[in-house]
Design a protein around this motif. Structure first.
Motif, mmCIF file in Angstrom:
data_model
loop_
_atom_site.group_PDB
_atom_site.id
_atom_site.type_symbol
_atom_site.label_atom_id
_atom_site.label_comp_id
_atom_site.label_asym_id
_atom_site.label_seq_id
_atom_site.Cartn_x
_atom_site.Cartn_y
_atom_site.Cartn_z
ATOM 1 N N UNK A 233 -4.404 -6.735 18.892
ATOM 2 C CA UNK A 233 -5.427 -6.329 17.930
ATOM 3 C C UNK A 233 -4.813 -5.535 16.776
ATOM 4 N N UNK A 234 -5.401 -5.677 15.623
ATOM 5 C CA UNK A 234 -5.027 -4.896 14.454
ATOM 6 C C UNK A 234 -5.756 -3.556 14.534
ATOM 7 N N UNK A 235 -5.014 -2.475 14.523
ATOM 8 C CA UNK A 235 -5.605 -1.138 14.624
ATOM 9 C C UNK A 235 -5.803 -0.595 13.208
ATOM 10 N N UNK A 236 -7.066 -0.332 12.856
ATOM 11 C CA UNK A 236 -7.376 0.167 11.511
ATOM 12 C C UNK A 236 -8.171 1.467 11.543
ATOM 13 N N UNK A 237 -8.412 2.015 12.723
ATOM 14 C CA UNK A 237 -9.190 3.244 12.840
ATOM 15 C C UNK A 237 -8.306 4.457 13.037
ATOM 16 N N UNK A 238 -8.931 5.622 13.109
ATOM 17 C CA UNK A 238 -8.198 6.863 13.306
ATOM 18 C C UNK A 238 -7.289 7.134 12.118
ATOM 19 N N UNK A 239 -6.096 7.625 12.402
ATOM 20 C CA UNK A 239 -5.149 7.929 11.333
ATOM 21 C C UNK A 239 -4.690 6.666 10.612
ATOM 22 N N UNK A 240 -4.785 5.510 11.298
ATOM 23 C CA UNK A 240 -4.395 4.243 10.678
ATOM 24 C C UNK A 240 -5.340 3.859 9.534
ATOM 25 N N UNK A 241 -6.472 4.515 9.455
ATOM 26 C CA UNK A 241 -7.398 4.279 8.348
ATOM 27 C C UNK A 241 -6.763 4.691 7.017
ATOM 28 N N UNK A 242 -5.894 5.719 7.071
ATOM 29 C CA UNK A 242 -5.263 6.258 5.868
ATOM 30 C C UNK A 242 -3.808 5.829 5.711
ATOM 31 N N UNK A 243 -3.083 5.767 6.822
ATOM 32 C CA UNK A 243 -1.660 5.419 6.826
ATOM 33 C C UNK A 243 -1.457 4.191 7.698
ATOM 34 N N UNK B 147 13.226 0.851 5.958
ATOM 35 C CA UNK B 147 13.522 -0.559 6.201
ATOM 36 C C UNK B 147 12.616 -1.107 7.301
ATOM 37 N N UNK B 148 12.405 -0.327 8.347
ATOM 38 C CA UNK B 148 11.516 -0.751 9.431
ATOM 39 C C UNK B 148 10.081 -0.919 8.936
ATOM 40 N N UNK B 149 9.650 -0.044 8.045
ATOM 41 C CA UNK B 149 8.300 -0.148 7.482
ATOM 42 C C UNK B 149 8.129 -1.469 6.745
ATOM 43 N N UNK B 150 9.112 -1.827 5.936
ATOM 44 C CA UNK B 150 9.035 -3.084 5.189
ATOM 45 C C UNK B 150 8.978 -4.282 6.141
ATOM 46 N N UNK B 151 9.768 -4.239 7.205
ATOM 47 C CA UNK B 151 9.750 -5.331 8.186
ATOM 48 C C UNK B 151 8.416 -5.439 8.901
ATOM 49 N N UNK B 152 7.852 -4.309 9.270
ATOM 50 C CA UNK B 152 6.560 -4.322 9.947
ATOM 51 C C UNK B 152 5.461 -4.814 9.014
ATOM 52 N N UNK C 262 5.652 -8.574 9.017
ATOM 53 C CA UNK C 262 5.132 -9.171 10.262
ATOM 54 C C UNK C 262 3.605 -9.074 10.336
ATOM 55 N N UNK C 263 3.050 -7.951 9.906
ATOM 56 C CA UNK C 263 1.596 -7.816 9.917
ATOM 57 C C UNK C 263 0.950 -8.781 8.929
ATOM 58 N N UNK C 264 1.568 -8.952 7.780
ATOM 59 C CA UNK C 264 1.048 -9.899 6.793
ATOM 60 C C UNK C 264 1.039 -11.316 7.365
ATOM 61 N N UNK D 105 2.082 -0.739 -9.941
ATOM 62 C CA UNK D 105 1.728 -1.227 -8.611
ATOM 63 C C UNK D 105 0.607 -0.354 -8.077
ATOM 64 N N UNK D 106 -0.202 -0.912 -7.185
ATOM 65 C CA UNK D 106 -1.317 -0.155 -6.625
ATOM 66 C C UNK D 106 -0.820 0.804 -5.552
ATOM 67 N N UNK D 107 -0.767 0.416 -4.313
ATOM 68 C CA UNK D 107 -0.351 1.313 -3.252
ATOM 69 C C UNK D 107 0.880 0.798 -2.516
ATOM 70 N N UNK D 108 1.657 -0.063 -3.156
ATOM 71 C CA UNK D 108 2.879 -0.556 -2.552
ATOM 72 C C UNK D 108 2.661 -1.588 -1.496
ATOM 73 N N UNK D 109 1.513 -2.223 -1.474
ATOM 74 C CA UNK D 109 1.164 -3.159 -0.424
ATOM 75 C C UNK D 109 1.445 -4.605 -0.836
ATOM 76 N N UNK D 110 1.967 -5.395 0.102
ATOM 77 C CA UNK D 110 2.076 -6.807 -0.211
ATOM 78 C C UNK D 110 0.685 -7.426 -0.151
ATOM 79 N N UNK D 111 0.443 -8.377 -0.998
ATOM 80 C CA UNK D 111 -0.849 -9.045 -0.950
ATOM 81 C C UNK D 111 -0.707 -10.298 -0.095
ATOM 82 N N UNK D 112 -1.785 -10.767 0.498
ATOM 83 C CA UNK D 112 -1.696 -11.964 1.351
ATOM 84 C C UNK D 112 -1.157 -13.197 0.616
ATOM 85 N N UNK D 113 -1.233 -13.197 -0.713
ATOM 86 C CA UNK D 113 -0.752 -14.347 -1.469
ATOM 87 C C UNK D 113 0.766 -14.361 -1.570
ATOM 88 N N UNK D 114 1.442 -13.182 -1.341
ATOM 89 C CA UNK D 114 2.895 -13.107 -1.507
ATOM 90 C C UNK D 114 3.619 -13.823 -0.392
#
Length: 129
Positions: free
Chosen positions: A4-14, A71-76, A79-81, A120-129
């Protein structure tokens, strides 16, 4: 569940609070070392020189772990994308949360399509990338 994709709690912000927190912690520790030297005996050059090896080690350590974590953040993110990029929940989450600190190597195509003056907005890859 495990899938599951976790989007609640602290993951709501980070999106990667553990990596972000580690980087902030290591950087803060390094700053604290310099402040400690400055506050205790940092008024003389000899005090700074005697602490230089420790301060250099502190900077190198914080820089090294920050490199690994960014580097790990970029890899994750990639993978999430790949896994969740086509879901509305993921798209909404990416738009509202901060990716944290990451290093991303741009491809030649991305470098050629940069619009001068664009931000750039928040440094996020978009699903189109």
């Amino acid at each position: 569940g495990e899938d599951a994709l976790i989007t609640g709690g602290i993951f709501r912000f980070f999106r990667h609070p553990n990596y972000t927190g580690e980087i902030i912690g290591w950087a803060s520790s390094c700053v604290a070392a310099f402040l400690a030297v400055a506050a205790t005996s940092g008024k003389t050059l000899s005090a700074w020189m005697s602490m230089a090896p420790s301060l250099i080690a502190c900077v190198l350590g914080a820089s090294g772990i920050s490199f690994v974590l960014t580097t790990a953040t970029a890899g994750l993110e990639r993978r999430q994308l790949e896994k969740y990029g086509d879901t509305d929940e993921y798209k909404e989450w990416v738009g509202k949360s901060w990716v944290g600190f990451q290093l991303v190597k741009k491809t030649k195509d991305e470098e050629e399509t940069v619009v001068p003056g664009a931000t750039e907005d928040n440094g996020s890859p978009t699903p189109e990338e």
